[in-house]
Design a protein around this motif. Structure first.
Motif, PDB file in Angstrom:
ATOM      1  N   PRO A  15       0.799  -1.226   0.000  1.00  0.00           N
ATOM      2  CA  PRO A  15       0.000   0.000   0.000  1.00  0.00           C
ATOM      3  C   PRO A  15       0.833   1.278   0.000  1.00  0.00           C
ATOM      4  CG  PRO A  15      -0.943  -1.589   1.521  1.00  0.00           C
ATOM      5  CD  PRO A  15       0.371  -2.155   1.048  1.00  0.00           C
ATOM      6  N   GLN A  16       2.028   1.223   0.577  1.00  0.00           N
ATOM      7  CA  GLN A  16       2.875   2.413   0.608  1.00  0.00           C
ATOM      8  C   GLN A  16       3.289   2.852  -0.796  1.00  0.00           C
ATOM      9  OE1 GLN A  16       3.530  -0.420   2.374  1.00  0.00           O
ATOM     10  NE2 GLN A  16       2.808   0.272   4.385  1.00  0.00           N
ATOM     11  N   GLN A  17       3.240   1.920  -1.734  1.00  0.00           N
ATOM     12  CA  GLN A  17       3.648   2.222  -3.110  1.00  0.00           C
ATOM     13  C   GLN A  17       2.460   2.569  -4.011  1.00  0.00           C
ATOM     14  OE1 GLN A  17       5.539  -1.585  -3.778  1.00  0.00           O
ATOM     15  NE2 GLN A  17       7.573  -0.715  -3.474  1.00  0.00           N
ATOM     16  N   TYR A  18       1.237   2.341  -3.545  1.00  0.00           N
ATOM     17  CA  TYR A  18       0.071   2.632  -4.383  1.00  0.00           C
ATOM     18  C   TYR A  18       0.021   4.113  -4.715  1.00  0.00           C
ATOM     19  CZ  TYR A  18      -1.958  -1.772  -2.489  1.00  0.00           C
ATOM     20  OH  TYR A  18      -2.213  -3.052  -2.084  1.00  0.00           O
ATOM     21  N   PRO A  19      -0.538   4.461  -5.869  1.00  0.00           N
ATOM     22  CA  PRO A  19      -0.779   5.878  -6.150  1.00  0.00           C
ATOM     23  C   PRO A  19      -1.873   6.403  -5.218  1.00  0.00           C
ATOM     24  CG  PRO A  19      -1.524   4.498  -7.979  1.00  0.00           C
ATOM     25  CD  PRO A  19      -0.909   3.588  -6.985  1.00  0.00           C
ATOM     26  N   PRO A  20      -1.983   7.722  -5.057  1.00  0.00           N
ATOM     27  CA  PRO A  20      -3.025   8.277  -4.184  1.00  0.00           C
ATOM     28  C   PRO A  20      -4.414   7.762  -4.571  1.00  0.00           C
ATOM     29  CG  PRO A  20      -1.515  10.001  -4.887  1.00  0.00           C
ATOM     30  CD  PRO A  20      -1.149   8.771  -5.666  1.00  0.00           C
ATOM     31  N   ALA A  21      -5.231   7.496  -3.564  1.00  0.00           N
ATOM     32  CA  ALA A  21      -6.542   6.878  -3.775  1.00  0.00           C
ATOM     33  C   ALA A  21      -7.605   7.916  -4.126  1.00  0.00           C
ATOM     34  CB  ALA A  21      -6.940   6.090  -2.546  1.00  0.00           C
ATOM     35  N   ILE A  22      -7.323   8.730  -5.131  1.00  0.00           N
ATOM     36  CA  ILE A  22      -8.259   9.802  -5.492  1.00  0.00           C
ATOM     37  C   ILE A  22      -9.009   9.515  -6.790  1.00  0.00           C
ATOM     38  CG2 ILE A  22      -7.072  11.640  -4.233  1.00  0.00           C
ATOM     39  CD1 ILE A  22      -5.614  12.347  -6.800  1.00  0.00           C
ATOM     40  N   LEU A  23      -8.598   8.500  -7.531  1.00  0.00           N
ATOM     41  CA  LEU A  23      -9.266   8.133  -8.781  1.00  0.00           C
ATOM     42  C   LEU A  23      -9.886   6.747  -8.643  1.00  0.00           C
ATOM     43  CD1 LEU A  23      -6.560   9.203 -11.407  1.00  0.00           C
ATOM     44  CD2 LEU A  23      -8.587  10.489 -10.703  1.00  0.00           C
ATOM     45  N   SER A  24     -11.013   6.543  -9.318  1.00  0.00           N
ATOM     46  CA  SER A  24     -11.655   5.232  -9.323  1.00  0.00           C
ATOM     47  C   SER A  24     -10.742   4.203  -9.975  1.00  0.00           C
ATOM     48  CB  SER A  24     -12.976   5.296 -10.093  1.00  0.00           C
ATOM     49  OG  SER A  24     -13.879   6.165  -9.464  1.00  0.00           O
ATOM     50  N   GLU A  25     -10.800   2.967  -9.459  1.00  0.00           N
ATOM     51  CA  GLU A  25      -9.985   1.885 -10.013  1.00  0.00           C
ATOM     52  C   GLU A  25     -10.839   0.663 -10.301  1.00  0.00           C
ATOM     53  OE1 GLU A  25      -5.855   3.184  -7.728  1.00  0.00           O
ATOM     54  OE2 GLU A  25      -6.873   1.349  -7.088  1.00  0.00           O
ATOM     55  N   ILE A  26     -10.492  -0.020 -11.381  1.00  0.00           N
ATOM     56  CA  ILE A  26     -11.085  -1.297 -11.765  1.00  0.00           C
ATOM     57  C   ILE A  26      -9.948  -2.307 -11.793  1.00  0.00           C
ATOM     58  CG2 ILE A  26     -12.239  -2.602 -13.596  1.00  0.00           C
ATOM     59  CD1 ILE A  26     -14.098  -0.539 -12.359  1.00  0.00           C
ATOM     60  N   ALA A  27     -10.108  -3.408 -11.043  1.00  0.00           N
ATOM     61  CA  ALA A  27      -9.072  -4.437 -10.984  1.00  0.00           C
ATOM     62  C   ALA A  27      -9.413  -5.596 -11.914  1.00  0.00           C
ATOM     63  CB  ALA A  27      -8.919  -4.944  -9.550  1.00  0.00           C
ATOM     64  N   PHE A  28      -8.376  -6.236 -12.441  1.00  0.00           N
ATOM     65  CA  PHE A  28      -8.507  -7.400 -13.306  1.00  0.00           C
ATOM     66  C   PHE A  28      -7.834  -8.580 -12.624  1.00  0.00           C
ATOM     67  CE2 PHE A  28      -8.899  -3.696 -15.888  1.00  0.00           C
ATOM     68  CZ  PHE A  28      -9.764  -4.034 -16.919  1.00  0.00           C
ATOM     69  N   VAL A  29      -8.608  -9.647 -12.351  1.00  0.00           N
ATOM     70  CA  VAL A  29      -8.065 -10.830 -11.690  1.00  0.00           C
ATOM     71  C   VAL A  29      -8.327 -12.051 -12.552  1.00  0.00           C
ATOM     72  CG1 VAL A  29      -8.418  -9.844  -9.379  1.00  0.00           C
ATOM     73  CG2 VAL A  29     -10.170 -11.340 -10.356  1.00  0.00           C
ATOM     74  N   GLY A  30      -7.537 -13.098 -12.341  1.00  0.00           N
ATOM     75  CA  GLY A  30      -7.734 -14.353 -13.067  1.00  0.00           C
ATOM     76  C   GLY A  30      -6.513 -15.224 -12.963  1.00  0.00           C
ATOM     77  N   ARG A  31      -6.674 -16.452 -13.415  1.00  0.00           N
ATOM     78  CA  ARG A  31      -5.553 -17.394 -13.402  1.00  0.00           C
ATOM     79  C   ARG A  31      -4.428 -16.878 -14.298  1.00  0.00           C
ATOM     80  NH1 ARG A  31      -5.781 -22.584 -11.777  1.00  0.00           N
ATOM     81  NH2 ARG A  31      -4.434 -23.223 -13.483  1.00  0.00           N
ATOM     82  N   SER A  32      -3.239 -17.343 -14.033  1.00  0.00           N
ATOM     83  CA  SER A  32      -2.116 -17.024 -14.902  1.00  0.00           C
ATOM     84  C   SER A  32      -2.431 -17.482 -16.322  1.00  0.00           C
ATOM     85  CB  SER A  32      -0.849 -17.731 -14.414  1.00  0.00           C
ATOM     86  OG  SER A  32      -0.476 -17.235 -13.163  1.00  0.00           O
ATOM     87  N   ASN A  33      -2.095 -16.654 -17.283  1.00  0.00           N
ATOM     88  CA  ASN A  33      -2.239 -16.976 -18.705  1.00  0.00           C
ATOM     89  C   ASN A  33      -3.685 -17.004 -19.187  1.00  0.00           C
ATOM     90  OD1 ASN A  33      -0.559 -17.240 -20.895  1.00  0.00           O
ATOM     91  ND2 ASN A  33      -0.674 -19.451 -20.949  1.00  0.00           N
ATOM     92  N   VAL A  34      -4.596 -16.333 -18.451  1.00  0.00           N
ATOM     93  CA  VAL A  34      -5.997 -16.299 -18.870  1.00  0.00           C
ATOM     94  C   VAL A  34      -6.256 -15.151 -19.845  1.00  0.00           C
ATOM     95  CG1 VAL A  34      -6.947 -14.813 -17.056  1.00  0.00           C
ATOM     96  CG2 VAL A  34      -8.355 -16.640 -18.008  1.00  0.00           C
ATOM     97  N   GLY A  35      -5.315 -14.195 -19.902  1.00  0.00           N
ATOM     98  CA  GLY A  35      -5.451 -13.099 -20.863  1.00  0.00           C
ATOM     99  C   GLY A  35      -5.743 -11.749 -20.243  1.00  0.00           C
ATOM    100  N   LYS A  36      -5.344 -11.527 -18.978  1.00  0.00           N
ATOM    101  CA  LYS A  36      -5.597 -10.229 -18.339  1.00  0.00           C
ATOM    102  C   LYS A  36      -4.904  -9.091 -19.072  1.00  0.00           C
ATOM    103  CE  LYS A  36      -4.176 -11.191 -14.215  1.00  0.00           C
ATOM    104  NZ  LYS A  36      -3.627 -12.502 -14.574  1.00  0.00           N
TER     105      LYS A  36
END
Length: 194
Positions: A15-36
């Motif tokens: 968390p110390q490295q995250y950018p400031p939490a002022i913009l909305s974020e969408i995360a992409f999750v999935g198995r390795s090699n699924v095409g994220k």
């Protein structure tokens, strides 16, 4: 959606490295090699912004992409990659859990699952985890162009049944090769970041 500017803002592991939490974020999750990474590149109209590798497990950090100075995509390390140590998998798990459960500006999670196969136990666990934390969720079935056109719609019903999804849960069939699914994914993203 027309994207004018997209850049890798930072790769982070805490968390110390995250950018400031002022913009909305969408995360992409999935198995390795699924095409994220391929999905991120396709949505942004870029070929090489998110690094694509033929070797699973290449993404080992949370990669924050700043889009038009308005919102971010976050490419999360893939789960289920066997060729790393148990300790490394645990470290990734903690990093992902910390991000998903503590990031106040996270507006939704896109869970990618290979549409050619039934969801795995790890896919089920991820969906259950996201639902437990009440994170807005979109399921994207990738690589569906490799399935006969007549069988593609069955994927949605199969995923809904096997992942125990409700009527409100959406499954989008996506193909980078045949260019379908992108409009539905963008519509969902736009609703979440508005």
């Amino acid at each position: 959606m027309k994207i004018h500017q997209a850049d890798l803002q930072i790769s982070a592991v805490s968390p110390q490295q995250y950018p400031p939490a002022i913009l909305s974020e969408i995360a992409f999750v999935g198995r390795s090699n699924v095409g994220k990474s391929s999905l991120v590149n396709s949505l942004l109209g870029r070929k090489k912004l998110a690094r694509i590798s033929s070797q699973p497990g290449k993404t080992q950090t949370l990669n924050f992409y700043l889009i038009d100075q308005k919102f971010r995509f976050v490419d999360v390390p893939g789960y289920g990659y066997a060729k790393v140590s148990q300790q490394k998998r645990q470290d990734w798990g903690k990093m992902i859990e910390t991000y998903l459960t503590q990031r106040d500006n996270l507006r939704g999670v896109i869970s990618l699952i290979d549409g050619r196969h039934a969801p795995t136990q790890l896919d089920q666990q991820m969906v259950d985890y996201l639902k437990y934390y009440q994170l807005p969720l979109l399921i994207v079935a990738t690589k569906t162009d490799k399935i006969a056109k007549g069988r593609r719609q069955q994927i949605k019903a199969t995923f809904k049944r096997q992942l125990q999804l409700g009527d409100q849960d959406q499954v989008v069939l996506f193909s980078i090769v045949e260019h379908y699914g992108q409009a539905e994914v963008w519509q969902w993203i736009t609703e979440k970041i508005s």
